[in-house]
Structures are given as structure tokens and as C-alpha cells.
Design an enzyme around this catalytic site. Sequence first.
Site, PDB file in Angstrom:
ATOM      1  N   ALA A 106      37.679  36.801  40.313  1.00 36.59           N
ATOM      2  CA  ALA A 106      37.622  37.173  39.164  1.00 36.59           C
ATOM      3  C   ALA A 106      36.336  36.657  38.386  1.00 36.59           C
ATOM      4  O   ALA A 106      35.763  35.696  38.709  1.00 36.59           O
ATOM      5  CB  ALA A 106      38.706  36.875  38.125  1.00 36.59           C
ATOM      6  N   PHE A 107      35.691  37.655  37.099  1.00 36.30           N
ATOM      7  CA  PHE A 107      34.613  36.912  36.346  1.00 36.30           C
ATOM      8  C   PHE A 107      35.503  36.012  35.200  1.00 36.30           C
ATOM      9  O   PHE A 107      36.468  36.234  34.941  1.00 36.30           O
ATOM     10  CB  PHE A 107      33.782  38.173  35.791  1.00 36.30           C
ATOM     11  N   TYR A 154      38.253  38.110  28.595  1.00 35.11           N
ATOM     12  CA  TYR A 154      38.305  37.438  29.824  1.00 35.11           C
ATOM     13  C   TYR A 154      39.805  37.018  29.705  1.00 35.11           C
ATOM     14  O   TYR A 154      40.536  37.418  30.594  1.00 35.11           O
ATOM     15  CB  TYR A 154      37.403  36.014  29.701  1.00 35.11           C
ATOM     16  N   ASN A 207      36.604  44.619  36.835  1.00 36.42           N
ATOM     17  CA  ASN A 207      36.749  43.637  37.927  1.00 36.42           C
ATOM     18  C   ASN A 207      38.084  43.010  38.234  1.00 36.42           C
ATOM     19  O   ASN A 207      38.859  43.035  38.948  1.00 36.42           O
ATOM     20  CB  ASN A 207      35.639  42.803  38.225  1.00 36.42           C
ATOM     21  N   THR A 263      29.178  35.942  42.021  1.00 41.66           N
ATOM     22  CA  THR A 263      29.134  34.503  41.643  1.00 41.66           C
ATOM     23  C   THR A 263      29.519  33.261  42.580  1.00 41.66           C
ATOM     24  O   THR A 263      29.133  32.280  42.106  1.00 41.66           O
ATOM     25  CB  THR A 263      30.070  34.523  40.427  1.00 41.66           C
ATOM     26  N   GLY A 264      29.816  33.748  43.656  1.00 45.45           N
ATOM     27  CA  GLY A 264      29.954  32.418  44.853  1.00 45.45           C
ATOM     28  C   GLY A 264      28.573  32.389  45.402  1.00 45.45           C
ATOM     29  O   GLY A 264      27.524  33.012  45.197  1.00 45.45           O
TER      30      GLY A 264
END
Length: 331
Positions: free
Chosen positions: A76-77, A142, A93, A40-41
Amino acid sequence: MTTAAKKYLVTGGAGYVGSVVAAHLLERGHRVTVLDDLSTGFAEGVPEGAEFIAGRVQDAAKWLDGTYDGVLHFAAFSQVGESVAKPEKYWDNNVGGTMALLAAMREAGVRKLVFSSTAATYGEPESVPITESAPTAPTSPYGASKLAVDHMIGGECAAHGLAAVSLRYFNVAGAYGSLGERHAPESHLIPLVLQVALGEREAISVYGEDYPTPDGTCVRDYIHVADLAEAHLRALDAMTAGEVPAGEHLICNLGNGNGFSVREVVETVRAVTGHPVPEITAARRPGDPAALVASAGAARERLGWTPSRPDLADVVADAWAFARQRAGVRP
């Protein structure tokens, strides 16, 4: 507070908040290693001067050793909707990754941790502003995964002498130079409204206008990402000075302590950008609380932290400059 140069591992340091914190650490003179799998980065988000390791937090033991003074954990997601559809991804994760990281830290003798937590641990609050003693009742996998990690860290501190600070963010926004907010898909209000101003989106959807708030739209507490970064450095300073000693897990909420409604955000974007922002009124989204506003008293008292950029227009202006830069629009 000034401290001697240290060496830190920043997990998830190619993401939005992690990259800005890594940049602040480098500016303070610290040595920084960014560990990020770039799921995601973004590689270009790794600040110049940081060592970069392309890898998963689950494998941190491959690189973490006793030369590190501490870890700042952002890997983290964080998409609420995705966590509902794929809860196993978030448990694996966010929780499994942190469990592996804590084991690696224990093995290497690295005994300082700053954890990127979230206001989502509180769920729908009973009252605002929200203090750290408020009941935790997350409404998504989440939020539940982040709360589980907070519990895990607390146990690690008590059993194994870790010093840790969990920072529960409210709504992070703004940008720091060339480092700013970008998600795929984008779900955060300020970047979405700026997309309308740029002509990349036709209108902004306002979900619900009958909430018990001054203008009927949801109210949220926005914090500038650079203020957030300063809080992380103050957390490290507090642990280095022994103000958060071995064995303590300090939890602090981070926000301005003031709320801004959806309509106020839209109006601020119009004022800052000079562009019209068409609105579409839509039905409320299930589970959207009327107001989420932080009490940041613990961060002020324990870390000596107060936001220095509390004005919403400043937050939007920095985010607008970043959005224009990404879109290739001249200043």
C-alpha cells in the site's frame, strides 16, 4: 506457539515492515515469496532466502495458487500528505489492489490473510488509549483507503469463508539488523531526528508546543518493528490453530500502550547518539491530534501478543545503528 513450515505470499515485502516480517517468517522455517513492484520498496530489502517476484499486487493472480497457505498484505501507499494531493492514487492501489488480491485468493482457494492496517482509520480520537471499538473517522484519503479495505475484508470473510486479521499499527520504528526504515521523502519523526544527529539535517522542527500534554508537544505510541513482526506471526498461528476461524475478521491495534512526546523522542536520540539535536519550534500542523496511544488489549487476549521491546531507547538504538550503517559510519 510452534507450527509446521508453511508457504506464504508477502505483498510489499521489499518495504520497511514487509521485509522485517518476511525475515521473521524465514527464521521460523517458512517458505516466503515476496511480491513487490519496488515503487516504494527496495530490492536489497528482500531477505535472503525469499523468492522475489517483481510485480504489482493487482496482478497477484498470475502467481498465487493453491500451494500457498496464506497471504500477508503490505502493498500500500502510506504517505498522508500525498494521499491528500493524489487521492486517486491511493484508491487505485490500496483499494483496487486489495480487491484484485482478494479475488486472486478466492480463485486459488487461499483462505488466510493478515492485513497491514493503520491507526489512521480512527482519525482524531475522542479518547485515549484507543480501542478497536473507537469510532473510525479517518482524516485523509490514506486512512480512508485503509478503512475501506478493512470493510472489504470483513465482507469477504462473511461471504466467502476467509479467515483474516487486520493489524492497526500506531507508530512503527526501530530496525531489525540490516532491515530498517527509509522513505523518500522521509516524514517519520525518529528517522528525521537521527538525520540531524548524523549531520544530514540542520535541525528538527517541533510542530506545536502548546498541546494539552505534559510538555506541550504531541504524544505518540511507538512500537518496535520486530515486535510488530511477531504480532503477524502470532496472527498466522491463531488462524492455523482455528482460534481465528474461517469467516472471522479480527481487528487488533498494535502499540506499546504508552505514549512518548516529540520532546521525549528528541531527548532520547540525544542520549542514545551522544549528538546535539537542535530544535526549531514551528506552528502546529493542521489535523495533528494531541495524543495517539493504543490499547493493545485485543492483541494480548486473542493473539497472546505483548511487545517485548517497549523501551524507547532500545527502539532508537536499533534505528540509530541502521542509520549509521546506511550512512557508511563505522560502529
